[in-house]
Structure formats: C-alpha cells, structure tokens
Write an enzyme that holds these catalytic residues in place. Structure first.
Site, mmCIF file in Angstrom:
data_model
loop_
_atom_site.group_PDB
_atom_site.id
_atom_site.type_symbol
_atom_site.label_atom_id
_atom_site.label_comp_id
_atom_site.label_asym_id
_atom_site.label_seq_id
_atom_site.Cartn_x
_atom_site.Cartn_y
_atom_site.Cartn_z
ATOM 1 N N ASP A 36 1.225 -1.317 -0.236
ATOM 2 C CA ASP A 36 -0.172 0.389 -0.297
ATOM 3 C C ASP A 36 0.714 1.175 0.295
ATOM 4 O OD1 ASP A 36 -2.023 -1.672 0.100
ATOM 5 O OD2 ASP A 36 -2.182 -1.837 2.383
ATOM 6 N N GLU A 203 -10.997 -2.142 -2.002
ATOM 7 C CA GLU A 203 -10.349 -1.401 -1.481
ATOM 8 C C GLU A 203 -9.577 -0.155 -2.334
ATOM 9 O OE1 GLU A 203 -9.682 -4.500 1.488
ATOM 10 O OE2 GLU A 203 -7.711 -5.175 0.377
#
Length: 325
Positions: A36, A203
């Site tokens: 991420d 997401e």
C-alpha cells in the site's frame, strides 16, 4: 479450417494480446519492498518519499523513482494514539501537501475487522522524528455498519476537501472534511463505488484529476497470502477504474456502467512475472508526467507478503481519454 478463418483468428488473437499488453514496472533498487505505498516528491529539493504499511509506517527516500531507495525510519514509531486494535501497526498511508504542511492519513484496524478508524499525522518536512500524530479525523466504523473505515485517500476540489475510504462490506465511500482537512464535517457519507458480486473485495481507492475528469481507482480482489493459498485465476488483486466530471459521484466505466452498479474497467492486472498489482496511487512527477504506483508480487522473487515489490509506470492515454499502463 479455411485460410480466411485462420486470418480472422490470428487478427482476433493479436487484438486480444494488445488489449492485455502492459508495460513492465519501472526499475527499482534499494529498499524496494512495498505494501500500500504512497509516493510524493518534496518540492524543496525534488527528493522522493515512499511510505509503506507496516511497523509504524515506513519512510524511504530516493533521488529517483528507480532508487536506490533508503529506509530512513517511521512515521509513528510508537503506534497511533487511536485506541483501536491494531494501533501499533497503522495501515495504508496517503500523503499530500496541504498548504505548507505534509498530511499523512492512515488506518487503524486488524485484518478482516470492521472495528476501524482513520487518523492523521502531520509534518513540515516528512523526515523521521518530525511527524505529529493528530489522532482520529472522525471517520470510524464498527461491526454492522455499511462500510469499513480504512484505506483513506484525500481529494482536493478547489478549496474543499473530501476523504474517500472503504474496504469490502459496502466498498468505497466518501465524506466531506473541514477546510483544514483535519476532521469530517459530519457523519454523513455516501457510496461512490459498489460491486454487488461475491464478497465485494474492493478497497484502496485513489482519486486524481486529469483533463476535466476525476478518475477513481481501486484495488479489486484478494490482496495477500498468495504463498499460502493462491486465488483462482482472476481473483487476485487488480487495479480498476471509473471516471466522472465531478469528484462526489456519477462515476462510469469505459462501457458507461455506473461504478455504484458493479461497473469498473481494468487498468492493470497480473501479467508476466507481475502478480496481484494493487494498493495504488497516482502523482504528478516533476517532469509533469502522471505516474501510477502500486505494490505487486514478483513471481520470480516470491509470493509472500514480505516479498511484495514497489511498482511504477508513467501513464499513457487512449484517444478517448482513459489511462493506460
């Protein structure tokens, strides 16, 4: 089989290979692990900063996107002040320059949990030791809510600020922030992306503005644990996209399907040695080029979460205004 049919099939297969042909990630040396990631280039000296999920949010720097990247330290070495499970392991950093200060939004949660909150840390320089934890921004979730308050992404629209967030459950949501971009103005949120199929594994949203459109990207699929259980082909992470003339809704995919009605076009998926790309973002490099960045598993290195690599590509654009890798 006739020669005409053979020619038709050859053309069709050639077109299919073009549709699914992607550029390889740009080169990377040094501290190239990523999960991420959030990338930003400091205006004062052009230095690149890479922030990663894990152990207080890693800070790495380089003079080039290709590296060599050097691990410098952590944003929240002692964890978050948000009193949630997972506070010692904040997730999913999202970094922006707001005014003259750097804002890093992060999530506090545990894997598979809906007990989640979004926090904010600020710094004048982004160097380790200069970050101040500002605590929660007023975006929280608990079991049974429509959304999960993780994976924050700040969006500036003129003088207004919005925060996109969400994971599984109701997918991607948005809330308006105050003029300082430090707190939600109310508990009112609205859905900007929803896939009704399966477990709704959407997401890690990221929104950017280019050529009169707001582009909404998100990660779809199973993110992790590839070394333990390999997902069915196509169920691993991939990067999806929709776009709209406004930042607050009306997002459509390349076929005109609404993003809130299971729409979404693929920007980047597994190819070659690249497996499960996701956790993405976009920034404008000092060269004025738009750069897509993400993490991925390199099948020639390993599929474990600890093997994920930092990937980046300069975006190209189709004739009808869609980004391409």
């Amino acid at each position: 089989m006739s020669q005409l049919l053979r020619l038709f099939l050859a053309i069709a297969l050639g077109l299919a290979s073009l549709v699914h042909s992607y550029s390889d990630p740009g080169s990377c040396t040094g501290a190239c692990w990523a999960h991420d990631p959030s990338i930003i280039q400091r205006a004062s000296d052009g230095k690149y900063f890479k922030f990663n999920t894990g152990t207080g949010i890693e800070i790495a720097t380089a003079d080039s996107l290709a590296g060599p990247w050097t691990l410098q330290g952590y944003v929240l070495a002692s964890g978050s002040s948000i009193d949630n499970p997972g506070k010692n392991d904040p997730w999913a950093p999202d970094v922006h320059l707001v005014g003259e200060e750097y804002y890093l939004y992060y999530a506090v949660s545990e894997f598979g949990s809906q007990v989640s909150a979004i926090g904010l840390a600020t710094s004048p320089t982004m160097q380790p030791g200069t970050w101040t934890d500002q605590g929660g921004v007023g975006v929280v979730s608990k079991k049974g809510q429509a959304y999960n308050a993780i994976d924050p992404n700040l969006v500036a629209v003129g003088s207004d600020y919005y925060l996109n967030f969400g994971s599984f459950w109701g997918d991607i949501y948005q809330v308006k922030l105050n003029s300082a971009a430090t707190k939600a103005t109310s508990a009112a949120t609205h859905n900007i992306e929803y896939d009704s199929a399966g477990t709704r594994p959407c997401e890690g949203s990221y929104m950017f503005f280019y050529n009169n459109y707001y582009y909404l990207l998100w990660s779809h699929g199973i993110c992790c644990g590839y070394d333990k259980t390999l997902p069915a082909p196509g169920d691993e992470y991939r990067i999806m996209m929709c776009r709209s003339k406004t930042a607050t809704g009306g997002f459509l995919d390349q076929n005109g399907v609404a993003c809130t009605a299971s729409g979404g076009s693929i920007l980047l998926e597994s190819h070659g040695s690249v497996y499960g790309p996701g956790g993405q973002g976009v920034f404008t490099d000092s060269s004025k080029e738009l750069v897509l960045y993400y993490h991925y598993a390199n099948k020639s290195i390993g599929l474990g979460d600890g093997d994920y690599r930092f990937g980046w590509n300069v975006l190209n654009w189709s004739t009808d205004g869609w980004p391409q890798v």
